[in-house]
Motif scaffolding. Structure first.
Motif, PDB file in Angstrom:
ATOM      1  N   LEU A 116       0.872  -1.366  -0.108  1.00 65.32           N
ATOM      2  CA  LEU A 116      -0.093   0.108   0.066  1.00 65.32           C
ATOM      3  C   LEU A 116       0.854   1.181   0.007  1.00 65.32           C
ATOM      4  O   LEU A 116       0.631   2.257  -0.734  1.00 65.32           O
ATOM      5  CB  LEU A 116      -0.931  -0.107   1.306  1.00 65.32           C
ATOM      6  N   GLY A 117       2.060   1.154   0.860  1.00 67.24           N
ATOM      7  CA  GLY A 117       2.624   2.191   0.665  1.00 67.24           C
ATOM      8  C   GLY A 117       3.519   2.460  -0.402  1.00 67.24           C
ATOM      9  O   GLY A 117       3.762   3.505  -0.942  1.00 67.24           O
ATOM     10  N   LEU A 118       3.799   1.363  -1.334  1.00 62.85           N
ATOM     11  CA  LEU A 118       4.596   1.621  -2.402  1.00 62.85           C
ATOM     12  C   LEU A 118       3.736   2.347  -3.352  1.00 62.85           C
ATOM     13  O   LEU A 118       3.984   3.094  -4.304  1.00 62.85           O
ATOM     14  CB  LEU A 118       4.811   0.214  -2.980  1.00 62.85           C
ATOM     15  N   LEU A 134       3.105   9.508  -5.434  1.00 62.50           N
ATOM     16  CA  LEU A 134       3.926  10.951  -5.095  1.00 62.50           C
ATOM     17  C   LEU A 134       4.976  11.179  -6.415  1.00 62.50           C
ATOM     18  O   LEU A 134       4.988  12.433  -6.551  1.00 62.50           O
ATOM     19  CB  LEU A 134       4.645  10.644  -3.618  1.00 62.50           C
ATOM     20  N   ALA A 135       5.530  10.215  -6.746  1.00 63.84           N
ATOM     21  CA  ALA A 135       6.516  10.283  -7.764  1.00 63.84           C
ATOM     22  C   ALA A 135       5.810  11.009  -8.935  1.00 63.84           C
ATOM     23  O   ALA A 135       6.456  12.050  -9.745  1.00 63.84           O
ATOM     24  CB  ALA A 135       7.255   9.102  -8.016  1.00 63.84           C
ATOM     25  N   GLY A 161      13.901   6.579  -5.538  1.00 64.31           N
ATOM     26  CA  GLY A 161      13.727   5.903  -4.080  1.00 64.31           C
ATOM     27  C   GLY A 161      12.468   4.773  -4.110  1.00 64.31           C
ATOM     28  O   GLY A 161      12.148   3.887  -3.574  1.00 64.31           O
ATOM     29  N   SER A 162      11.430   5.273  -5.061  1.00 61.97           N
ATOM     30  CA  SER A 162      10.164   4.326  -5.317  1.00 61.97           C
ATOM     31  C   SER A 162      10.676   3.166  -5.861  1.00 61.97           C
ATOM     32  O   SER A 162      10.350   1.996  -5.253  1.00 61.97           O
ATOM     33  CB  SER A 162       9.193   5.066  -5.860  1.00 61.97           C
ATOM     34  N   GLY A 163      11.562   3.007  -6.869  1.00 58.01           N
ATOM     35  CA  GLY A 163      12.240   2.016  -7.410  1.00 58.01           C
ATOM     36  C   GLY A 163      12.789   1.220  -6.401  1.00 58.01           C
ATOM     37  O   GLY A 163      12.560  -0.115  -6.463  1.00 58.01           O
ATOM     38  N   TYR A 164      13.658   1.987  -5.494  1.00 62.81           N
ATOM     39  CA  TYR A 164      14.366   1.102  -4.460  1.00 62.81           C
ATOM     40  C   TYR A 164      13.597   0.432  -3.634  1.00 62.81           C
ATOM     41  O   TYR A 164      13.763  -0.694  -3.060  1.00 62.81           O
ATOM     42  CB  TYR A 164      15.213   1.816  -3.647  1.00 62.81           C
ATOM     43  N   VAL A 189      12.967  -3.591  -2.540  1.00 57.80           N
ATOM     44  CA  VAL A 189      13.312  -4.111  -1.149  1.00 57.80           C
ATOM     45  C   VAL A 189      12.102  -4.957  -0.517  1.00 57.80           C
ATOM     46  O   VAL A 189      12.383  -5.852   0.063  1.00 57.80           O
ATOM     47  CB  VAL A 189      13.953  -3.089   0.003  1.00 57.80           C
ATOM     48  N   THR A 190      10.917  -4.375  -1.351  1.00 54.75           N
ATOM     49  CA  THR A 190       9.796  -5.052  -0.623  1.00 54.75           C
ATOM     50  C   THR A 190       9.606  -6.183  -1.335  1.00 54.75           C
ATOM     51  O   THR A 190       9.331  -7.260  -0.721  1.00 54.75           O
ATOM     52  CB  THR A 190       8.282  -3.965  -1.005  1.00 54.75           C
ATOM     53  N   LEU A 191       9.540  -6.328  -2.648  1.00 57.43           N
ATOM     54  CA  LEU A 191       9.421  -7.542  -3.547  1.00 57.43           C
ATOM     55  C   LEU A 191      10.601  -8.476  -3.383  1.00 57.43           C
ATOM     56  O   LEU A 191      10.289  -9.970  -3.732  1.00 57.43           O
ATOM     57  CB  LEU A 191       9.361  -7.363  -4.963  1.00 57.43           C
TER      58      LEU A 191
END
Length: 151
Positions: free
Chosen positions: A86-88, A94-95, A138-141, A145-147
């Motif tokens: 959800l945060g992603l 945002l981006a 940062g969104s890509g990072y 890290v999440t996936l």
């Protein structure tokens, strides 16, 4: 070698990088609001040679930024993947909205428009470009890290 061992083998503590980038994202949201919030006149921030922007777009950026930060911090503290996903979604929104706000720096090409003056870090597109390209990266990072279960 497990994922955790791989990160430690390289001397990388993924959580430190993630928290640092989260703090930088918070700075981008705050600075965007501060820099553009005072310039909104009659719903648009305009100066000659620079396209205006929608006050609604700025509100969406600020609201999405604050909500994303709250959700993302909860995800980091609880290590819940569902919350992180959800945060992603929030980080990517945002981006995109931030890059739309940056579009105002594209030359308007109007007959009476002036060429934009040199950019200083405190004004112009330089700081905004750095911040919002950083949010995009940062969104890509954060997605990586999440996936890959490095959250």
């Amino acid at each position: 070698m497990t994922r955790v061992e791989w990160g430690k083998h390289l001397g990388v503590e993924w959580s430190n990088v993630t928290w640092f980038l989260t703090a930088l994202g918070a700075v981008v949201v705050l600075l965007t609001r501060v820099r553009l919030g005072g310039a909104v006149v009659d719903g648009t921030g305009r100066s000659s040679g620079v396209a205006g922007y929608s006050a609604a777009l700025l509100r969406i950026h600020t609201t999405a930024g604050v909500l994303t930060l709250l959700v993302w911090i909860v995800a980091l503290l609880t290590l819940r993947r569902e919350i992180a996903l959800l945060g992603l979604a929030g980080w990517w929104l945002l981006a995109v909205v931030g890059l739309l706000l940056l579009a105002r720096w594209l030359p308007s090409g109007g007959k009476h428009s002036e060429h934009t003056r040199g950019d200083a870090w405190g004004s112009g597109a330089g700081l905004s470009l750095l911040g919002h390209i950083g949010v995009l990266l940062g969104s890509g990072y954060f997605t990586w890290v999440t996936l890959t279960d490095r959250l």
